[in-house]
Design a protein around this motif. Structure first.
Motif, mmCIF file in Angstrom:
data_model
loop_
_atom_site.group_PDB
_atom_site.id
_atom_site.type_symbol
_atom_site.label_atom_id
_atom_site.label_comp_id
_atom_site.label_asym_id
_atom_site.label_seq_id
_atom_site.Cartn_x
_atom_site.Cartn_y
_atom_site.Cartn_z
ATOM 1 N N LYS A 88 0.850 -1.193 0.000
ATOM 2 C CA LYS A 88 0.000 0.000 0.000
ATOM 3 C C LYS A 88 0.886 1.245 0.000
ATOM 4 C CE LYS A 88 -3.877 -2.194 2.361
ATOM 5 N NZ LYS A 88 -4.786 -2.156 3.532
ATOM 6 N N ASP A 89 0.286 2.381 -0.340
ATOM 7 C CA ASP A 89 1.092 3.601 -0.568
ATOM 8 C C ASP A 89 1.463 4.304 0.723
ATOM 9 O OD1 ASP A 89 0.238 2.874 -3.026
ATOM 10 O OD2 ASP A 89 -1.149 4.522 -3.272
ATOM 11 N N PRO A 90 2.724 4.219 1.168
ATOM 12 C CA PRO A 90 3.154 5.085 2.272
ATOM 13 C C PRO A 90 3.036 6.551 1.850
ATOM 14 C CG PRO A 90 4.753 3.332 1.879
ATOM 15 C CD PRO A 90 3.801 3.319 0.740
ATOM 16 N N GLU A 91 2.621 7.371 2.799
ATOM 17 C CA GLU A 91 2.370 8.776 2.458
ATOM 18 C C GLU A 91 3.581 9.462 1.835
ATOM 19 O OE1 GLU A 91 1.388 7.293 5.133
ATOM 20 O OE2 GLU A 91 -0.774 7.597 5.260
ATOM 21 N N GLY A 92 4.785 9.068 2.236
ATOM 22 C CA GLY A 92 5.981 9.713 1.708
ATOM 23 C C GLY A 92 6.215 9.477 0.239
ATOM 24 N N LEU A 93 5.496 8.512 -0.342
ATOM 25 C CA LEU A 93 5.671 8.218 -1.763
ATOM 26 C C LEU A 93 4.592 8.853 -2.623
ATOM 27 C CD1 LEU A 93 6.601 4.417 -1.594
ATOM 28 C CD2 LEU A 93 8.123 6.378 -1.725
ATOM 29 N N TYR A 135 1.636 -0.591 6.525
ATOM 30 C CA TYR A 135 0.265 -1.090 6.493
ATOM 31 C C TYR A 135 0.193 -2.615 6.482
ATOM 32 C CZ TYR A 135 -0.843 3.739 5.306
ATOM 33 O OH TYR A 135 -0.951 5.096 5.318
ATOM 34 N N ALA A 136 1.329 -3.285 6.687
ATOM 35 C CA ALA A 136 1.338 -4.749 6.690
ATOM 36 C C ALA A 136 0.677 -5.288 7.959
ATOM 37 C CB ALA A 136 2.769 -5.260 6.583
ATOM 38 N N SER A 137 0.106 -6.474 7.861
ATOM 39 C CA SER A 137 -0.563 -7.108 8.993
ATOM 40 C C SER A 137 0.442 -7.422 10.105
ATOM 41 C CB SER A 137 -1.249 -8.401 8.540
ATOM 42 O OG SER A 137 -1.608 -9.200 9.637
ATOM 43 N N SER A 138 0.210 -6.893 11.289
ATOM 44 C CA SER A 138 1.102 -7.143 12.422
ATOM 45 C C SER A 138 1.148 -8.621 12.780
ATOM 46 C CB SER A 138 0.657 -6.317 13.633
ATOM 47 O OG SER A 138 0.728 -4.937 13.371
ATOM 48 N N CYS A 139 -0.001 -9.279 12.737
ATOM 49 C CA CYS A 139 -0.049 -10.705 13.078
ATOM 50 C C CYS A 139 0.775 -11.536 12.093
ATOM 51 C CB CYS A 139 -1.492 -11.198 13.090
ATOM 52 S SG CYS A 139 -2.501 -10.508 14.430
ATOM 53 N N GLU A 140 0.648 -11.214 10.813
ATOM 54 C CA GLU A 140 1.399 -11.956 9.799
ATOM 55 C C GLU A 140 2.898 -11.673 9.913
ATOM 56 O OE1 GLU A 140 -0.324 -12.317 5.725
ATOM 57 O OE2 GLU A 140 -1.812 -10.920 6.506
ATOM 58 N N LEU A 141 3.254 -10.440 10.220
ATOM 59 C CA LEU A 141 4.667 -10.106 10.395
ATOM 60 C C LEU A 141 5.252 -10.834 11.609
ATOM 61 C CD1 LEU A 141 4.765 -6.265 9.619
ATOM 62 C CD2 LEU A 141 5.585 -8.130 8.178
ATOM 63 N N GLN A 169 10.817 -5.681 13.708
ATOM 64 C CA GLN A 169 10.584 -4.285 14.085
ATOM 65 C C GLN A 169 9.432 -3.655 13.317
ATOM 66 O OE1 GLN A 169 14.416 -2.431 13.412
ATOM 67 N NE2 GLN A 169 15.273 -3.255 15.303
ATOM 68 N N ARG A 170 8.891 -4.393 12.347
ATOM 69 C CA ARG A 170 7.812 -3.894 11.485
ATOM 70 C C ARG A 170 8.213 -2.593 10.807
ATOM 71 N NH1 ARG A 170 2.977 -4.634 15.964
ATOM 72 N NH2 ARG A 170 3.397 -6.827 16.471
ATOM 73 N N PHE A 171 9.446 -2.550 10.377
ATOM 74 C CA PHE A 171 9.973 -1.314 9.799
ATOM 75 C C PHE A 171 10.998 -1.634 8.713
ATOM 76 C CE2 PHE A 171 12.796 2.408 9.682
ATOM 77 C CZ PHE A 171 11.852 3.416 9.495
ATOM 78 N N LEU A 172 10.707 -1.195 7.489
ATOM 79 C CA LEU A 172 11.621 -1.341 6.360
ATOM 80 C C LEU A 172 11.577 -0.056 5.547
ATOM 81 C CD1 LEU A 172 13.474 -2.902 4.436
ATOM 82 C CD2 LEU A 172 11.422 -3.912 3.392
ATOM 83 N N ARG A 230 -1.059 -13.378 -2.060
ATOM 84 C CA ARG A 230 -1.045 -12.081 -1.375
ATOM 85 C C ARG A 230 -0.184 -12.161 -0.114
ATOM 86 N NH1 ARG A 230 -5.436 -8.992 -3.342
ATOM 87 N NH2 ARG A 230 -5.487 -9.483 -5.567
ATOM 88 N N PRO A 231 1.133 -12.385 -0.268
ATOM 89 C CA PRO A 231 2.008 -12.545 0.899
ATOM 90 C C PRO A 231 2.242 -11.228 1.616
ATOM 91 C CG PRO A 231 3.314 -12.487 -1.094
ATOM 92 C CD PRO A 231 1.880 -12.471 -1.537
ATOM 93 N N VAL A 232 2.508 -11.310 2.913
ATOM 94 C CA VAL A 232 2.780 -10.098 3.687
ATOM 95 C C VAL A 232 4.120 -9.488 3.279
ATOM 96 C CG1 VAL A 232 3.880 -11.347 5.605
ATOM 97 C CG2 VAL A 232 2.796 -9.118 6.025
ATOM 98 N N ILE A 233 5.064 -10.327 2.858
ATOM 99 C CA ILE A 233 6.349 -9.871 2.342
ATOM 100 C C ILE A 233 6.425 -10.242 0.870
ATOM 101 C CG2 ILE A 233 8.859 -10.243 2.417
ATOM 102 C CD1 ILE A 233 7.915 -8.528 4.662
ATOM 103 N N THR A 234 6.767 -9.279 0.032
ATOM 104 C CA THR A 234 6.798 -9.484 -1.412
ATOM 105 C C THR A 234 8.235 -9.415 -1.925
ATOM 106 O OG1 THR A 234 6.646 -7.132 -1.927
ATOM 107 C CG2 THR A 234 4.571 -8.305 -1.521
#
Length: 316
Positions: free
Chosen positions: A59-64, A291-297, A275-278, A230-234
């Motif tokens: 999904k589109d991070p606002e910075g992009l 916007y990735a699913s915390s549970c899936e991460l 860390q849910r951060f990339l 639809r994987p959480v990591i692509t």
């Protein structure tokens, strides 16, 4: 043990490449056929000879995000002022997509591809399913606007005193500019596809094994860690992990042993997922996992931790 890890993973990589190559060729021909017909219907859209890749799972991070005004074109054809795509001087992605969706529908009929291509119901983007000899392929067709010879002000890249990529490569990359993608309602999304392609093409000019490590990482992601459509990591996430790791380990000696390079990438991926951060590689204020699913991460972080404890027994 190092040899076993390399042989197992790279054998699977070779099989995957053979399986995908025919599928990709078939899809590229279909997309070129469709976009050529679309360019005949509406010359505001140009045909593409190959499929530019973009991953709709991010999904589109606002910075992009940014606006696109007609005045940003050096030569602004009158057609971009028309109400079907324009609101008060701004070219609106949602309107562009609405026009584009109808053009795709017409092109499928005109090109007699109804038996091979079908539209998917999605009000935000244009998705199609293409039948190939190797199975079905789902595509997102995204109109893009190239901004050549200019570099986005939001992309404060590279950081000072970095040894990778080389200054010559940086200069080459910035000369290609960037693109804007119509994949949201009101804002255009920044894309650095050409820059990323250059980085990938020049990965192993020093004779390293970065590409092999990346291919093996992607193979594990698709076979074991994140299978499914639809994987959480692509693959785009993995590519970003690769670029950050190459920047941190810039020397040829860092990429001479496959197992060390591969596990280095896995550790970086595990850290980002935990860390849910990339960070986006070019627009560094944007978090690609926002916007990735915390549970899936969290579940993936556990899987990666288990793999790192003993990579051999975790192989498929």
């Amino acid at each position: 043990m190092e040899g076993d890890l390399e042989d197992c993973l790279l054998n699977k990589v070779d099989l995957r490449r053979q399986w995908i190559s025919q599928m990709v060729e078939e899809v590229q021909k279909v997309v070129h056929h469709l976009t050529t017909e679309i360019s005949y219907q509406d010359f505001r859209f140009q045909a593409i000879p190959y499929c530019d890749t973009y991953n709709e799972n991010i999904k589109d991070p606002e910075g992009l995000q940014q606006w696109l005004g007609v005045e940003q074109f050096l030569k602004s054809p009158g057609q971009w002022h028309e109400a079907d795509v324009n609101i008060e001087g701004d070219i609106v992605p949602a309107k562009v997509l609405q026009v584009f969706r109808k053009l795709v529908e017409n092109a499928i009929e005109t090109c007699h591809l109804s038996d091979r291509v079908r539209m998917l119901m999605d009000h935000l983007v244009v998705r199609v399913v293409v039948e190939t000899s190797a199975g079905q392929v789902e595509l997102q067709l995204t109109p893009s606007v190239d901004i050549p010879t200019a570099w986005s002000k939001k992309a404060q890249w590279p950081s000072c005193l970095k040894r990778w990529p080389s200054p010559e490569t940086v200069q080459c990359i910035k000369s290609f500019g960037f693109s804007l993608l119509a994949c949201s309602s009101y804002h255009w999304q920044l894309s650095f596809l050409r820059a990323e392609q250059v980085l990938l093409e020049q990965l192993d000019e020093d004779g390293g094994c970065r590409r092999k490590c990346f291919q093996a990482l992607r193979q594990m992601k698709e076979d074991v860690w994140c299978p499914g459509t639809r994987p959480v990591i692509t693959s785009y996430h993995l590519q970003t992990v690769l670029f950050w790791t190459c920047e941190k380990y810039p020397y040829p000696k860092d990429w001479q042993v496959f197992s060390r390079g591969f596990l280095r990438l896995v550790r970086k991926l595990h850290k980002c997922v935990s860390q849910r951060f990339l960070k986006h590689y070019f627009v560094r204020k944007s978090n690609l996992l926002q916007y990735a699913s915390s549970c899936e991460l969290d579940a993936l972080a556990q899987t990666l931790a288990f793999f790192l404890k003993d990579p051999q027994i975790s192989l498929p």
